[in-house]
Design a protein around this motif. Structure first.
Motif, PDB file in Angstrom:
ATOM      1  N   VAL A   1      28.555 -21.156   5.160  1.00 49.40           N
ATOM      2  CA  VAL A   1      28.977 -20.613   6.347  1.00 49.40           C
ATOM      3  C   VAL A   1      29.903 -21.735   6.840  1.00 49.40           C
ATOM      4  CG1 VAL A   1      28.279 -20.021   8.809  1.00 49.40           C
ATOM      5  CG2 VAL A   1      26.655 -19.626   6.688  1.00 49.40           C
ATOM      6  N   ASN A   2      30.657 -21.287   7.815  1.00 50.89           N
ATOM      7  CA  ASN A   2      31.756 -22.083   8.484  1.00 50.89           C
ATOM      8  C   ASN A   2      31.193 -23.573   8.862  1.00 50.89           C
ATOM      9  OD1 ASN A   2      34.241 -23.125   9.431  1.00 50.89           O
ATOM     10  ND2 ASN A   2      33.605 -22.456  11.648  1.00 50.89           N
ATOM     11  N   GLY A   3      31.598 -24.427   8.131  1.00 48.83           N
ATOM     12  CA  GLY A   3      31.363 -25.921   8.449  1.00 48.83           C
ATOM     13  C   GLY A   3      30.097 -26.281   7.831  1.00 48.83           C
ATOM     14  N   TYR A   4      29.332 -25.531   6.969  1.00 43.93           N
ATOM     15  CA  TYR A   4      27.984 -25.719   6.378  1.00 43.93           C
ATOM     16  C   TYR A   4      28.131 -25.189   4.856  1.00 43.93           C
ATOM     17  CZ  TYR A   4      23.092 -25.721   5.468  1.00 43.93           C
ATOM     18  OH  TYR A   4      21.957 -25.975   4.926  1.00 43.93           O
ATOM     19  N   LEU A   5      27.612 -25.987   3.847  1.00 47.18           N
ATOM     20  CA  LEU A   5      27.299 -25.683   2.447  1.00 47.18           C
ATOM     21  C   LEU A   5      26.147 -26.462   2.140  1.00 47.18           C
ATOM     22  CD1 LEU A   5      28.877 -24.288   0.047  1.00 47.18           C
ATOM     23  CD2 LEU A   5      29.163 -26.596  -0.605  1.00 47.18           C
ATOM     24  N   ARG A   6      25.295 -25.890   1.382  1.00 46.60           N
ATOM     25  CA  ARG A   6      24.129 -26.091   0.868  1.00 46.60           C
ATOM     26  C   ARG A   6      23.790 -25.849  -0.491  1.00 46.60           C
ATOM     27  NH1 ARG A   6      18.972 -24.397   0.087  1.00 46.60           N
ATOM     28  NH2 ARG A   6      17.431 -25.857  -0.005  1.00 46.60           N
ATOM     29  N   LEU A   7      23.432 -26.720  -1.474  1.00 43.60           N
ATOM     30  CA  LEU A   7      23.111 -26.270  -2.825  1.00 43.60           C
ATOM     31  C   LEU A   7      21.955 -26.879  -3.406  1.00 43.60           C
ATOM     32  CD1 LEU A   7      23.915 -24.982  -5.623  1.00 43.60           C
ATOM     33  CD2 LEU A   7      24.831 -27.365  -6.173  1.00 43.60           C
ATOM     34  N   GLU A   8      20.988 -26.291  -3.665  1.00 44.06           N
ATOM     35  CA  GLU A   8      19.777 -26.959  -4.263  1.00 44.06           C
ATOM     36  C   GLU A   8      19.473 -26.449  -5.587  1.00 44.06           C
ATOM     37  OE1 GLU A   8      17.280 -29.953  -4.408  1.00 44.06           O
ATOM     38  OE2 GLU A   8      18.590 -29.699  -2.726  1.00 44.06           O
ATOM     39  N   ILE A   9      19.327 -27.119  -6.603  1.00 47.40           N
ATOM     40  CA  ILE A   9      19.417 -26.678  -8.041  1.00 47.40           C
ATOM     41  C   ILE A   9      17.837 -26.349  -8.120  1.00 47.40           C
ATOM     42  CG2 ILE A   9      19.540 -27.031 -10.503  1.00 47.40           C
ATOM     43  CD1 ILE A   9      22.009 -28.824  -9.641  1.00 47.40           C
ATOM     44  N   GLU A  10      17.318 -25.440  -8.592  1.00 38.90           N
ATOM     45  CA  GLU A  10      15.881 -24.889  -8.896  1.00 38.90           C
ATOM     46  C   GLU A  10      15.268 -25.045 -10.261  1.00 38.90           C
ATOM     47  OE1 GLU A  10      15.828 -20.951  -7.453  1.00 38.90           O
ATOM     48  OE2 GLU A  10      15.569 -21.421  -5.324  1.00 38.90           O
ATOM     49  N   GLU A  11      16.240 -25.397 -11.198  1.00 36.25           N
ATOM     50  CA  GLU A  11      15.770 -25.566 -12.569  1.00 36.25           C
ATOM     51  C   GLU A  11      16.800 -26.556 -13.558  1.00 36.25           C
ATOM     52  OE1 GLU A  11      15.669 -21.942 -14.413  1.00 36.25           O
ATOM     53  OE2 GLU A  11      17.923 -21.566 -14.860  1.00 36.25           O
ATOM     54  N   SER A  12      16.484 -27.200 -14.213  1.00 37.21           N
ATOM     55  CA  SER A  12      17.030 -28.052 -15.033  1.00 37.21           C
ATOM     56  C   SER A  12      18.156 -28.777 -14.549  1.00 37.21           C
ATOM     57  CB  SER A  12      17.669 -27.240 -16.089  1.00 37.21           C
ATOM     58  OG  SER A  12      16.806 -26.391 -16.823  1.00 37.21           O
ATOM     59  N   PRO A  13      17.869 -29.561 -13.345  1.00 37.08           N
ATOM     60  CA  PRO A  13      19.043 -30.314 -12.530  1.00 37.08           C
ATOM     61  C   PRO A  13      19.701 -31.254 -13.469  1.00 37.08           C
ATOM     62  CG  PRO A  13      16.943 -31.164 -11.865  1.00 37.08           C
ATOM     63  CD  PRO A  13      16.629 -29.698 -12.807  1.00 37.08           C
ATOM     64  N   GLU A  14      19.308 -31.662 -14.592  1.00 39.74           N
ATOM     65  CA  GLU A  14      19.836 -32.492 -15.333  1.00 39.74           C
ATOM     66  C   GLU A  14      21.103 -32.184 -16.365  1.00 39.74           C
ATOM     67  OE1 GLU A  14      16.918 -30.299 -17.854  1.00 39.74           O
ATOM     68  OE2 GLU A  14      16.757 -31.299 -16.041  1.00 39.74           O
ATOM     69  N   LYS A  15      20.963 -30.669 -16.266  1.00 39.90           N
ATOM     70  CA  LYS A  15      22.505 -30.019 -16.609  1.00 39.90           C
ATOM     71  C   LYS A  15      23.330 -30.223 -15.865  1.00 39.90           C
ATOM     72  CE  LYS A  15      19.655 -26.902 -19.679  1.00 39.90           C
ATOM     73  NZ  LYS A  15      19.586 -25.413 -19.881  1.00 39.90           N
ATOM     74  N   ALA A  16      23.203 -30.370 -14.549  1.00 42.44           N
ATOM     75  CA  ALA A  16      24.173 -30.685 -13.616  1.00 42.44           C
ATOM     76  C   ALA A  16      24.558 -31.878 -13.038  1.00 42.44           C
ATOM     77  CB  ALA A  16      23.993 -29.884 -12.330  1.00 42.44           C
TER      78      ALA A  16
END
Length: 105
Positions: free
Chosen positions: A61-76
């Motif tokens: 949303v304007n001025g806000y970004l969130r990302l939380e990986i739920e599975e296999s974060p090692e791939k990212a």
């Protein structure tokens, strides 16, 4: 100020939250610093969800970004480490406009 908080679990980045505005530009001017940060964060989120295909919670949303990986974060791992490095460099160059932190979860 833009505040970016990366989440980390067991020494592995699992996501980030980016909020605020840099207030770098004068009134009425386009804020190139906000554009730098937004573009890098959106590219990272899109790469994680659409290219790598990981299950993640993402919101923007304007001025806000969130990302939380739920599975296999090692791939990212590499893409999140790259974003962290990029934003830390911007933090050094614009310390009054950007703040990067890491939070253990």
């Amino acid at each position: 100020m833009i505040r970016i908080t990366f989440t980390e679990k067991d020494s592995l980045l699992t996501g980030f939250e980016c909020k605020g505005h840099s207030d770098y530009a004068k009134d009425g001017d386009d804020d190139i610093l906000c554009a730098f940060v937004s573009s890098a964060c959106l590219m990272t989120a899109n790469t994680v969800t659409e290219v790598i295909g990981l299950k993640a919670q993402a919101s923007s949303v304007n001025g806000y970004l969130r990302l939380e990986i739920e599975e296999s974060p090692e791939k990212a791992r590499d893409i999140l480490q790259g974003l962290l490095f990029h934003l830390k460099e911007l933090d050094k160059e614009y310390p009054g406009n950007i703040k990067v932190t890491i939070s253990e979860v």
